[in-house]
Write a protein that holds these residues in place. Structure first.
Motif, PDB file in Angstrom:
ATOM      1  N   LEU A 156       0.919  -1.233   0.114  1.00  0.00           N
ATOM      2  CA  LEU A 156      -0.075  -0.105   0.093  1.00  0.00           C
ATOM      3  C   LEU A 156       0.844   1.323   0.104  1.00  0.00           C
ATOM      4  CD1 LEU A 156      -2.836   1.247   0.055  1.00  0.00           C
ATOM      5  CD2 LEU A 156      -2.615   1.087   2.970  1.00  0.00           C
ATOM      6  N   SER A 157       1.841   1.187   0.887  1.00  0.00           N
ATOM      7  CA  SER A 157       2.676   2.543   0.832  1.00  0.00           C
ATOM      8  C   SER A 157       3.393   2.812  -0.368  1.00  0.00           C
ATOM      9  CB  SER A 157       3.758   2.450   2.145  1.00  0.00           C
ATOM     10  OG  SER A 157       3.167   2.006   3.063  1.00  0.00           O
ATOM     11  N   THR A 158       3.825   1.932  -1.256  1.00  0.00           N
ATOM     12  CA  THR A 158       4.291   2.021  -2.660  1.00  0.00           C
ATOM     13  C   THR A 158       3.428   2.557  -3.339  1.00  0.00           C
ATOM     14  OG1 THR A 158       6.109   0.390  -2.000  1.00  0.00           O
ATOM     15  CG2 THR A 158       5.964   0.996  -4.317  1.00  0.00           C
ATOM     16  N   THR A 159       2.433   1.964  -3.522  1.00  0.00           N
ATOM     17  CA  THR A 159       1.371   2.287  -4.383  1.00  0.00           C
ATOM     18  C   THR A 159       0.975   3.698  -3.975  1.00  0.00           C
ATOM     19  OG1 THR A 159       0.762   0.178  -4.553  1.00  0.00           O
ATOM     20  CG2 THR A 159      -0.945   1.765  -5.354  1.00  0.00           C
ATOM     21  N   VAL A 160       0.646   3.944  -2.720  1.00  0.00           N
ATOM     22  CA  VAL A 160       0.184   5.524  -2.503  1.00  0.00           C
ATOM     23  C   VAL A 160       1.338   6.439  -2.837  1.00  0.00           C
ATOM     24  CG1 VAL A 160      -0.357   6.989  -0.796  1.00  0.00           C
ATOM     25  CG2 VAL A 160      -1.246   4.628  -0.759  1.00  0.00           C
ATOM     26  N   CYS A 161       2.536   6.227  -2.577  1.00  0.00           N
ATOM     27  CA  CYS A 161       3.630   7.160  -3.108  1.00  0.00           C
ATOM     28  C   CYS A 161       3.696   7.543  -4.575  1.00  0.00           C
ATOM     29  CB  CYS A 161       4.948   6.701  -2.573  1.00  0.00           C
ATOM     30  SG  CYS A 161       5.094   6.714  -0.772  1.00  0.00           S
ATOM     31  N   VAL A 162       3.523   6.345  -5.336  1.00  0.00           N
ATOM     32  CA  VAL A 162       3.475   6.463  -6.762  1.00  0.00           C
ATOM     33  C   VAL A 162       2.510   7.384  -7.148  1.00  0.00           C
ATOM     34  CG1 VAL A 162       3.327   5.215  -8.843  1.00  0.00           C
ATOM     35  CG2 VAL A 162       4.821   4.290  -7.167  1.00  0.00           C
ATOM     36  N   VAL A 163       1.277   6.979  -6.700  1.00  0.00           N
ATOM     37  CA  VAL A 163      -0.003   7.879  -7.024  1.00  0.00           C
ATOM     38  C   VAL A 163       0.281   9.499  -6.529  1.00  0.00           C
ATOM     39  CG1 VAL A 163      -2.399   8.102  -6.513  1.00  0.00           C
ATOM     40  CG2 VAL A 163      -1.555   5.838  -6.950  1.00  0.00           C
ATOM     41  N   VAL A 164       0.820   9.554  -5.561  1.00  0.00           N
ATOM     42  CA  VAL A 164       1.092  11.017  -4.775  1.00  0.00           C
ATOM     43  C   VAL A 164       1.991  11.683  -6.020  1.00  0.00           C
ATOM     44  CG1 VAL A 164       2.240  12.419  -3.308  1.00  0.00           C
ATOM     45  CG2 VAL A 164       0.440  10.572  -2.709  1.00  0.00           C
ATOM     46  N   TRP A 165       2.894  11.096  -6.230  1.00  0.00           N
ATOM     47  CA  TRP A 165       4.092  11.695  -7.385  1.00  0.00           C
ATOM     48  C   TRP A 165       3.433  11.906  -8.561  1.00  0.00           C
ATOM     49  CZ3 TRP A 165       8.692  13.753  -6.438  1.00  0.00           C
ATOM     50  CH2 TRP A 165       9.558  13.586  -5.247  1.00  0.00           C
ATOM     51  N   ILE A 166       2.573  10.865  -9.065  1.00  0.00           N
ATOM     52  CA  ILE A 166       1.963  11.178 -10.448  1.00  0.00           C
ATOM     53  C   ILE A 166       0.834  12.334 -10.395  1.00  0.00           C
ATOM     54  CG2 ILE A 166       0.612  10.034 -12.256  1.00  0.00           C
ATOM     55  CD1 ILE A 166       1.988   7.358 -11.794  1.00  0.00           C
ATOM     56  N   LEU A 167      -0.002  12.243  -9.296  1.00  0.00           N
ATOM     57  CA  LEU A 167      -1.152  13.242  -9.176  1.00  0.00           C
ATOM     58  C   LEU A 167      -0.509  14.695  -8.989  1.00  0.00           C
ATOM     59  CD1 LEU A 167      -4.121  13.648  -8.931  1.00  0.00           C
ATOM     60  CD2 LEU A 167      -3.729  13.322  -6.698  1.00  0.00           C
ATOM     61  N   SER A 168       0.725  14.854  -8.276  1.00  0.00           N
ATOM     62  CA  SER A 168       1.074  16.157  -7.922  1.00  0.00           C
ATOM     63  C   SER A 168       1.703  16.611  -9.412  1.00  0.00           C
ATOM     64  CB  SER A 168       2.252  15.966  -7.036  1.00  0.00           C
ATOM     65  OG  SER A 168       1.760  15.512  -5.728  1.00  0.00           O
ATOM     66  N   PHE A 169       2.391  15.739 -10.278  1.00  0.00           N
ATOM     67  CA  PHE A 169       2.821  16.125 -11.334  1.00  0.00           C
ATOM     68  C   PHE A 169       1.853  16.714 -12.409  1.00  0.00           C
ATOM     69  CE2 PHE A 169       4.334  15.164 -15.835  1.00  0.00           C
ATOM     70  CZ  PHE A 169       5.503  16.166 -15.884  1.00  0.00           C
ATOM     71  N   LEU A 170       0.703  15.986 -12.429  1.00  0.00           N
ATOM     72  CA  LEU A 170      -0.178  16.273 -13.230  1.00  0.00           C
ATOM     73  C   LEU A 170      -0.931  17.496 -13.019  1.00  0.00           C
ATOM     74  CD1 LEU A 170      -1.735  12.860 -13.954  1.00  0.00           C
ATOM     75  CD2 LEU A 170      -0.484  14.025 -15.545  1.00  0.00           C
ATOM     76  N   THR A 171      -1.307  17.712 -11.732  1.00  0.00           N
ATOM     77  CA  THR A 171      -1.958  19.029 -11.597  1.00  0.00           C
ATOM     78  C   THR A 171      -1.026  20.185 -11.623  1.00  0.00           C
ATOM     79  OG1 THR A 171      -1.277  18.374  -9.137  1.00  0.00           O
ATOM     80  CG2 THR A 171      -3.587  17.828  -9.525  1.00  0.00           C
ATOM     81  N   THR A 172       0.299  20.053 -11.362  1.00  0.00           N
ATOM     82  CA  THR A 172       1.187  21.037 -11.221  1.00  0.00           C
ATOM     83  C   THR A 172       1.591  21.504 -12.784  1.00  0.00           C
ATOM     84  OG1 THR A 172       2.394  20.570  -9.437  1.00  0.00           O
ATOM     85  CG2 THR A 172       3.535  21.860 -10.819  1.00  0.00           C
TER      86      THR A 172
END
Length: 315
Positions: free
Chosen positions: A158-174
């Motif tokens: 779960l931790s690895t998946t959540v971290c990957v999602v956070v990086w991708i989501l932050s990149f897209l919104t930015t």
């Protein structure tokens, strides 16, 4: 002719003299303001460098230890990604300040693109840091109030998946916000900071209060665990220092475009990114032990999985 004009139209001559004097005064005031602004930028850049240097060293040590020297756990995965995000914030600011102080970027189109890239990287990396702190606060609350589920039913990756999602989501919104910013459409960036200030900050605030109350209600024997105290202090300082960064950006995009207020928000963000490794070490070290104790042992004792499991069992 000159005397005639001067005697017949005194108001015109006085007006011309007044306008000339006023223009000179305005020019002097603008020059003084420009000089003060330039000095202020140099001062803030030097202060930022002084903040970035220890922060880069501290986050670099955290990345090296948690990434290569200490056994990885689900929780240290969050801390490792947080250290990477903070290191990116500080390194970007460090490079930008060096280029500004030494004039490495010429004042032309390249300068504009450099400034845009600098702002985009700051926004991206700090957004990652903010989302990770929100996830960490939720994870610790679940660990405190639902320890059995957290230990037995939590998905292993779960931790690895959540971290990957956070990086991708932050990149897209930015990326979307910065791209639309060039067209003069700032509503996406405004909503981005509004979401961070309202949703993320509210979640972290509730989680921080809940953890503090849970910590106060525990018996003295159960208060010896340092991990909960470390996370609570980290969240407290994040709320204290990250809130100005979001608010100043919201004001800058909506009503109040003040460079000094904007600079204050950036300074708070830099302090937040630099202070976490110091919190880990100061809380994790053994006060009764030797001051020369290795940093690796301090971090191992603070973040090792056995301590996390023991805290779950004690609740």
């Amino acid at each position: 002719m000159t005397m005639f004009s001067k005697s017949l139209f005194p108001s015109v001559n006085e007006s011309l003299e007044y306008n000339a004097t006023e223009n000179i005064t305005d020019y002097n005031e603008s020059q003084n303001e420009y000089a003060f602004s330039g000095n202020w930028l140099y001062i803030t850049s030097i202060i930022a460098l002084l903040i970035c240097l220890p922060g880069l060293v501290g986050n670099g040590i955290v990345i090296w230890l948690l990434g290569f020297r200490i056994k990885r756990t689900p929780f240290t995965t969050y801390i490792l990604n947080l250290a990477i995000a903070d290191f990116s914030v500080l390194s970007n600011e460090f490079i930008g300040d060096i280029c500004f102080l030494f004039g490495l970027v010429p004042p032309n189109i390249i300068h504009d693109y450099f400034a845009s890239a600098y702002h985009a990287i700051v926004l991206f990396t700090f957004t990652v840091s903010q989302y990770l702190m929100t996830i960490i606060s939720i994870d610790r609350c679940v660990c405190l109030f639902f320890p059995l589920w957290h230990r037995c039913h939590r998905p292993p990756h779960l931790s690895t998946t959540v971290c990957v999602v956070v990086w991708i989501l932050s990149f897209l919104t930015t990326a979307i916000g910065v791209s639309l910013h060039f067209t003069g459409y700032n509503i996406i960036k405004f909503l981005h900071f509004l979401f961070n200030a309202v949703v993320c900050m509210s979640i972290m605030c509730v989680s921080t209060i809940a953890m503090f109350l849970k910590f106060c209600l525990r018996s003295p024997q159960k208060k010896k665990g340092k991990l909960l105290r470390t996370i609570w202090i980290t969240l407290f300082f994040f709320l204290l220092l990250a809130f100005p960064f979001n608010i100043t950006h919201i004001l800058y995009l909506s009503l109040l475009q003040n460079d000094y207020l904007y600079g204050y928000g950036v300074m708070c963000a830099l302090l937040n990114s630099a202070i976490n490794p110091m919190i880990y070490y100061l809380v994790g070290r053994d006060k009764r032990g030797r001051s020369s104790k290795q940093i690796k042992k301090v971090f191992e004792k603070l973040f090792k999985e056995e301590e996390d499991s023991r805290e779950n069992e004690e609740i």
